[in-house]
Scaffold this active site. Structure first.
Site, PDB file in Angstrom:
ATOM      1  N   GLY A 200     -26.180  -0.284  14.964  1.00 27.10           N
ATOM      2  CA  GLY A 200     -24.784  -0.477  15.353  1.00 27.10           C
ATOM      3  C   GLY A 200     -23.791  -0.320  14.229  1.00 27.10           C
TER       4      GLY A 200
ATOM      5  N   GLN B 163     -22.599  -6.641   8.598  1.00 24.34           N
ATOM      6  CA  GLN B 163     -21.226  -6.304   8.213  1.00 24.34           C
ATOM      7  C   GLN B 163     -20.253  -7.008   9.165  1.00 24.34           C
ATOM      8  OE1 GLN B 163     -20.884  -1.815   7.170  1.00 24.34           O
ATOM      9  NE2 GLN B 163     -22.642  -2.023   8.522  1.00 24.34           N
TER      10      GLN B 163
ATOM     11  N   ASN C  94     -28.669   3.709  17.283  1.00 27.43           N
ATOM     12  CA  ASN C  94     -27.249   3.987  17.485  1.00 27.43           C
ATOM     13  C   ASN C  94     -27.120   5.078  18.540  1.00 27.43           C
ATOM     14  OD1 ASN C  94     -24.518   4.758  17.212  1.00 27.43           O
ATOM     15  ND2 ASN C  94     -24.507   4.022  15.085  1.00 27.43           N
ATOM     16  N   PRO C  95     -26.303   4.865  19.600  1.00 25.83           N
ATOM     17  CA  PRO C  95     -26.161   5.910  20.628  1.00 25.83           C
ATOM     18  C   PRO C  95     -25.549   7.194  20.056  1.00 25.83           C
ATOM     19  CG  PRO C  95     -25.050   3.860  21.285  1.00 25.83           C
ATOM     20  CD  PRO C  95     -25.510   3.676  19.889  1.00 25.83           C
ATOM     21  N   GLU C  96     -24.841   7.057  18.895  1.00 22.03           N
ATOM     22  CA  GLU C  96     -24.213   8.243  18.264  1.00 22.03           C
ATOM     23  C   GLU C  96     -24.939   8.596  16.974  1.00 22.03           C
ATOM     24  OE1 GLU C  96     -21.201   7.877  21.136  1.00 22.03           O
ATOM     25  OE2 GLU C  96     -21.173   9.403  19.528  1.00 22.03           O
TER      26      GLU C  96
ATOM     27  N   CYS D  22      -0.173 -25.534  -2.055  1.00 18.52           N
ATOM     28  CA  CYS D  22       0.252 -24.877  -3.320  1.00 18.52           C
ATOM     29  C   CYS D  22       1.289 -23.802  -3.036  1.00 18.52           C
ATOM     30  CB  CYS D  22      -0.969 -24.257  -4.025  1.00 18.52           C
ATOM     31  SG  CYS D  22      -1.461 -22.658  -3.346  1.00 18.52           S
TER      32      CYS D  22
ATOM     33  N   HIS E  54     -19.375  -8.845   4.765  1.00 17.08           N
ATOM     34  CA  HIS E  54     -17.925  -8.685   4.848  1.00 17.08           C
ATOM     35  C   HIS E  54     -17.237  -9.975   5.253  1.00 17.08           C
ATOM     36  CE1 HIS E  54     -18.692  -4.098   5.504  1.00 17.08           C
ATOM     37  NE2 HIS E  54     -18.920  -4.490   4.264  1.00 17.08           N
TER      38      HIS E  54
ATOM     39  N   TYR F 129      -6.331 -11.260  13.135  1.00 22.11           N
ATOM     40  CA  TYR F 129      -7.548 -12.055  12.911  1.00 22.11           C
ATOM     41  C   TYR F 129      -7.592 -13.285  13.805  1.00 22.11           C
ATOM     42  CZ  TYR F 129      -9.344  -9.037   9.331  1.00 22.11           C
ATOM     43  OH  TYR F 129      -9.872  -7.942   8.707  1.00 22.11           O
TER      44      TYR F 129
ATOM     45  N   SER G 194     -21.652   2.650  11.742  1.00 21.08           N
ATOM     46  CA  SER G 194     -21.310   4.058  11.521  1.00 21.08           C
ATOM     47  C   SER G 194     -21.741   4.504  10.121  1.00 21.08           C
ATOM     48  CB  SER G 194     -19.796   4.248  11.697  1.00 21.08           C
ATOM     49  OG  SER G 194     -19.103   3.325  10.864  1.00 21.08           O
TER      50      SER G 194
HETATM   51  C1  BV8 Z   1     -15.502  -2.434  -2.393  1.00 18.53           C
HETATM   52  C2  BV8 Z   1     -13.251  -6.518   7.135  1.00 18.53           C
HETATM   53  C3  BV8 Z   1     -15.110  -2.506  -4.729  1.00 18.53           C
HETATM   54  C4  BV8 Z   1     -13.686  -7.570   8.062  1.00 18.53           C
HETATM   55  C5  BV8 Z   1     -14.326  -4.449   6.486  1.00 18.53           C
HETATM   56  C6  BV8 Z   1     -12.005   5.561  -1.055  1.00 18.53           C
HETATM   57  C7  BV8 Z   1     -10.817   4.853  -1.057  1.00 18.53           C
HETATM   58  C8  BV8 Z   1     -10.790   3.448  -1.017  1.00 18.53           C
HETATM   59  C9  BV8 Z   1     -11.991   2.729  -0.963  1.00 18.53           C
HETATM   60  C10 BV8 Z   1     -13.160   3.458  -0.943  1.00 18.53           C
HETATM   61  C11 BV8 Z   1     -13.172   4.847  -0.993  1.00 18.53           C
HETATM   62  N1  BV8 Z   1     -14.484   5.232  -0.968  1.00 18.53           N
HETATM   63  C12 BV8 Z   1     -15.275   4.153  -0.896  1.00 18.53           C
HETATM   64  C13 BV8 Z   1     -14.481   3.063  -0.904  1.00 18.53           C
HETATM   65  C14 BV8 Z   1     -14.940   1.706  -0.864  1.00 18.53           C
HETATM   66  C15 BV8 Z   1     -14.684   1.135   0.532  1.00 18.53           C
HETATM   67  C16 BV8 Z   1     -15.301   2.045   1.566  1.00 18.53           C
HETATM   68  O1  BV8 Z   1     -16.512   2.109   1.701  1.00 18.53           O
HETATM   69  N2  BV8 Z   1     -14.450   2.786   2.320  1.00 18.53           N
HETATM   70  C17 BV8 Z   1     -15.002   3.701   3.312  1.00 18.53           C
HETATM   71  C18 BV8 Z   1     -14.155   3.671   4.575  1.00 18.53           C
HETATM   72  C19 BV8 Z   1     -15.068   5.095   2.699  1.00 18.53           C
HETATM   73  N3  BV8 Z   1     -15.368  -0.124   0.510  1.00 18.53           N
HETATM   74  C20 BV8 Z   1     -14.698  -1.219   0.120  1.00 18.53           C
HETATM   75  O2  BV8 Z   1     -13.515  -1.258  -0.143  1.00 18.53           O
HETATM   76  C21 BV8 Z   1     -15.557  -2.450  -0.024  1.00 18.53           C
HETATM   77  N4  BV8 Z   1     -15.269  -3.069  -1.270  1.00 18.53           N
HETATM   78  O3  BV8 Z   1     -16.045  -1.355  -2.493  1.00 18.53           O
HETATM   79  O4  BV8 Z   1     -15.035  -3.138  -3.461  1.00 18.53           O
HETATM   80  C22 BV8 Z   1     -14.772  -3.563  -5.693  1.00 18.53           C
HETATM   81  C23 BV8 Z   1     -15.748  -4.017  -6.574  1.00 18.53           C
HETATM   82  C24 BV8 Z   1     -15.407  -4.976  -7.487  1.00 18.53           C
HETATM   83  C25 BV8 Z   1     -14.117  -5.517  -7.519  1.00 18.53           C
HETATM   84  C26 BV8 Z   1     -13.140  -5.068  -6.599  1.00 18.53           C
HETATM   85  C27 BV8 Z   1     -13.466  -4.083  -5.673  1.00 18.53           C
HETATM   86  C28 BV8 Z   1     -15.197  -3.464   1.068  1.00 18.53           C
HETATM   87  C29 BV8 Z   1     -15.753  -2.995   2.382  1.00 18.53           C
HETATM   88  C30 BV8 Z   1     -15.498  -4.059   3.449  1.00 18.53           C
HETATM   89  C31 BV8 Z   1     -14.218  -3.734   4.159  1.00 18.53           C
HETATM   90  N5  BV8 Z   1     -14.007  -4.674   5.244  1.00 18.53           N
HETATM   91  N6  BV8 Z   1     -13.961  -5.299   7.437  1.00 18.53           N
HETATM   92  C32 BV8 Z   1     -13.340  -7.175   9.471  1.00 18.53           C
HETATM   93  O5  BV8 Z   1     -12.157  -7.232   9.810  1.00 18.53           O
HETATM   94  O6  BV8 Z   1     -14.279  -6.804  10.201  1.00 18.53           O
HETATM   95  S1  BV8 Z   1     -15.232  -3.078   6.861  1.00 18.53           S
HETATM   96  C33 BV8 Z   1     -15.220  -2.764   8.515  1.00 18.53           C
HETATM   97  O7  BV8 Z   1     -16.053  -1.610   8.702  1.00 18.53           O
HETATM   98  C34 BV8 Z   1     -15.883  -3.859   9.321  1.00 18.53           C
HETATM   99  O8  BV8 Z   1     -16.276  -4.974   8.559  1.00 18.53           O
HETATM  100  C35 BV8 Z   1     -17.148  -3.208   9.817  1.00 18.53           C
HETATM  101  O9  BV8 Z   1     -18.185  -4.087   9.741  1.00 18.53           O
HETATM  102  C36 BV8 Z   1     -17.334  -2.138   8.808  1.00 18.53           C
HETATM  103  C37 BV8 Z   1     -18.287  -1.084   9.188  1.00 18.53           C
HETATM  104  O10 BV8 Z   1     -17.980  -0.659  10.502  1.00 18.53           O
HETATM  105  P1  BV8 Z   1     -19.182  -0.734  11.555  1.00 18.53           P
HETATM  106  O11 BV8 Z   1     -19.709  -2.122  11.600  1.00 18.53           O
HETATM  107  O12 BV8 Z   1     -20.145   0.349  11.227  1.00 18.53           O
HETATM  108  O13 BV8 Z   1     -18.438  -0.479  12.907  1.00 18.53           O
HETATM  109  P2  BV8 Z   1     -17.910   0.921  13.436  1.00 18.53           P
HETATM  110  O14 BV8 Z   1     -16.928   0.634  14.527  1.00 18.53           O
HETATM  111  O15 BV8 Z   1     -17.515   1.793  12.288  1.00 18.53           O
HETATM  112  O16 BV8 Z   1     -19.192   1.608  14.054  1.00 18.53           O
HETATM  113  C38 BV8 Z   1     -19.807   1.019  15.165  1.00 18.53           C
HETATM  114  C39 BV8 Z   1     -21.080   1.815  15.367  1.00 18.53           C
HETATM  115  O17 BV8 Z   1     -21.795   1.200  16.439  1.00 18.53           O
HETATM  116  C40 BV8 Z   1     -20.827   3.251  15.768  1.00 18.53           C
HETATM  117  O18 BV8 Z   1     -21.677   4.098  14.997  1.00 18.53           O
HETATM  118  C41 BV8 Z   1     -21.232   3.303  17.243  1.00 18.53           C
HETATM  119  O19 BV8 Z   1     -21.841   4.529  17.588  1.00 18.53           O
HETATM  120  C42 BV8 Z   1     -22.258   2.205  17.293  1.00 18.53           C
HETATM  121  N7  BV8 Z   1     -22.423   1.572  18.615  1.00 18.53           N
HETATM  122  C43 BV8 Z   1     -21.504   1.452  19.610  1.00 18.53           C
HETATM  123  N8  BV8 Z   1     -22.072   0.796  20.666  1.00 18.53           N
HETATM  124  C44 BV8 Z   1     -23.358   0.513  20.302  1.00 18.53           C
HETATM  125  C45 BV8 Z   1     -23.586   1.001  19.002  1.00 18.53           C
HETATM  126  N9  BV8 Z   1     -24.760   0.874  18.369  1.00 18.53           N
HETATM  127  C46 BV8 Z   1     -25.752   0.263  19.036  1.00 18.53           C
HETATM  128  N10 BV8 Z   1     -25.621  -0.236  20.281  1.00 18.53           N
HETATM  129  C47 BV8 Z   1     -24.442  -0.123  20.944  1.00 18.53           C
HETATM  130  N11 BV8 Z   1     -24.319  -0.606  22.177  1.00 18.53           N
HETATM  131 ZN    ZN Z   2      -3.388 -22.957  -2.213  1.00 18.40          ZN
END
Ligand code: BV8
Ligand code: ZN
Length: 237
Positions: free
Chosen positions: A177, A86, A203-205, A140, A104, A53, A179
């Site tokens: 942007g 996000q 989204n390109p994909e 703490c 997020h 980070y 997935s």
């Molecule tokens: C929650 C941290 C409940 C910050 C992130 C099974 C097991 C365990 C968990 C789960 C499960 N099923 C569902 C879940 C819940 C889980 C989840 O959804 N998992 C998924 C993977 C199945 N979700 C959670 O855990 C969430 N919390 O549900 O809590 C709860 C409730 C009460 C009390 C307690 C708990 C928390 C989700 C947040 C996780 N943190 N990141 C950081 O470091 O960034 S998520 C991470 O993925 C990033 O934040 C990112 O934002 C997010 C999504 O990714 P994208 O932004 O879509 O990026 P990605 O690379 O995937 O895609 C990029 C896209 O851009 C592509 O499609 C590409 O084609 C496109 N692209 C590329 N170039 C371009 C473009 N588009 C346009 N123009 C371009 N030029």
């Molecule tokens: Zn503290």
């Protein structure tokens, strides 16, 4: 007209910020992003998570918003625009967007993982990515963590509420942007479609949203967004 923009890492890709699921280059290539951005990952090896980070935070100082971010900010002259992102970067704000909700969390806020107090201390410079850095300690005894939402953690209540309201009241939802696999964020366009609100994907994909979106543009954000509002009549007729 009220527009809700749901953005993901792809809108920052053309600013040179690696997306979340791109095969990371260099040091992070062998890191599983799910593992390193999860509360389990933090508990298991906080010094690796902190280093990742810190590097991402440092890298943000060297990048600029792109034409995609700037187009979304320019739409504010024609519509009531709510940005539901996000992304943990601040590129929407730096491009001029006023209403930005970080589902997020943010790379620019830090807190103690025990007493939750905000951390305003100096962060070490990090010109080169390194594998491990010990996180600073709170008075703490807790460790300082980034105020981002890790897998398994709940989303910030306020950002979530504002995002649901932004989508519920929208005349148009633009999903750019992302997935569309991370919930609950990915549920917002589905909610819009179920309520008869048009959803345009940029989204390109293909993604799991592509088949159900009203329109799915296989274009990069910086190319599609600057002319998107002018194209609306033709796209949605
Ligand atoms: C929650 C941290 C409940 C910050 C992130 C099974 C097991 C365990 C968990 C789960 C499960 N099923 C569902 C879940 C819940 C889980 C989840 O959804 N998992 C998924 C993977 C199945 N979700 C959670 O855990 C969430 N919390 O549900 O809590 C709860 C409730 C009460 C009390 C307690 C708990 C928390 C989700 C947040 C996780 N943190 N990141 C950081 O470091 O960034 S998520 C991470 O993925 C990033 O934040 C990112 O934002 C997010 C999504 O990714 P994208 O932004 O879509 O990026 P990605 O690379 O995937 O895609 C990029 C896209 O851009 C592509 O499609 C590409 O084609 C496109 N692209 C590329 N170039 C371009 C473009 N588009 C346009 N123009 C371009 N030029
Ligand atoms: Zn503290």
């Amino acid at each position: 007209m009220q527009v809700a923009v749901l953005s993901g890492a792809g809108i920052s890709a053309e600013s040179g910020v690696p997306t979340f699921r791109d095969a990371e280059t260099g040091l992070w290539a062998k890191v599983d992003p799910y593992e390193i951005s999860s509360s389990d990952g933090w508990r298991a090896h906080p010094e690796r998570v902190w280093a990742w980070y810190l590097w991402r935070h440092y890298m943000m100082g060297a990048v600029q918003p792109n034409n995609g971010h700037r187009a979304v900010a320019a739409w504010q002259d024609y519509a009531d625009v709510h940005v539901v992102t996000q992304n943990v970067d601040n590129l929407h704000e730096r491009a001029g967007s006023k209403k930005v909700y970080h589902l997020h969390g943010s790379l620019f806020e830090f807190r103690c993982d025990r007493c939750q107090v905000g951390y305003e201390g100096e962060l070490p410079e990090m010109p080169e990515p390194v594998e491990t850095v010990d996180p600073p300690r709170c008075v703490c005894g807790g460790m300082i963590r980034p105020s981002v939402v890790w897998f398994g953690e709940a989303l910030p209540e306020d950002a979530w509420q504002r995002s649901v309201e932004a989508v519920t009241g929208a005349d148009l939802v633009v999903v750019v942007g992302t997935s569309s696999i991370v919930y609950p964020a990915a549920g917002l366009p589905e909610f819009a479609l179920a309520n008869g609100i048009p959803v345009i994907e940029v989204n390109p994909e293909r993604t799991p949203l592509s088949d159900s979106a009203t329109v799915s543009l296989r274009e990069p954000a910086a190319a599609a967004l600057p002319t998107l509002l002018q194209r609306l009549p033709a796209l949605l007729d």
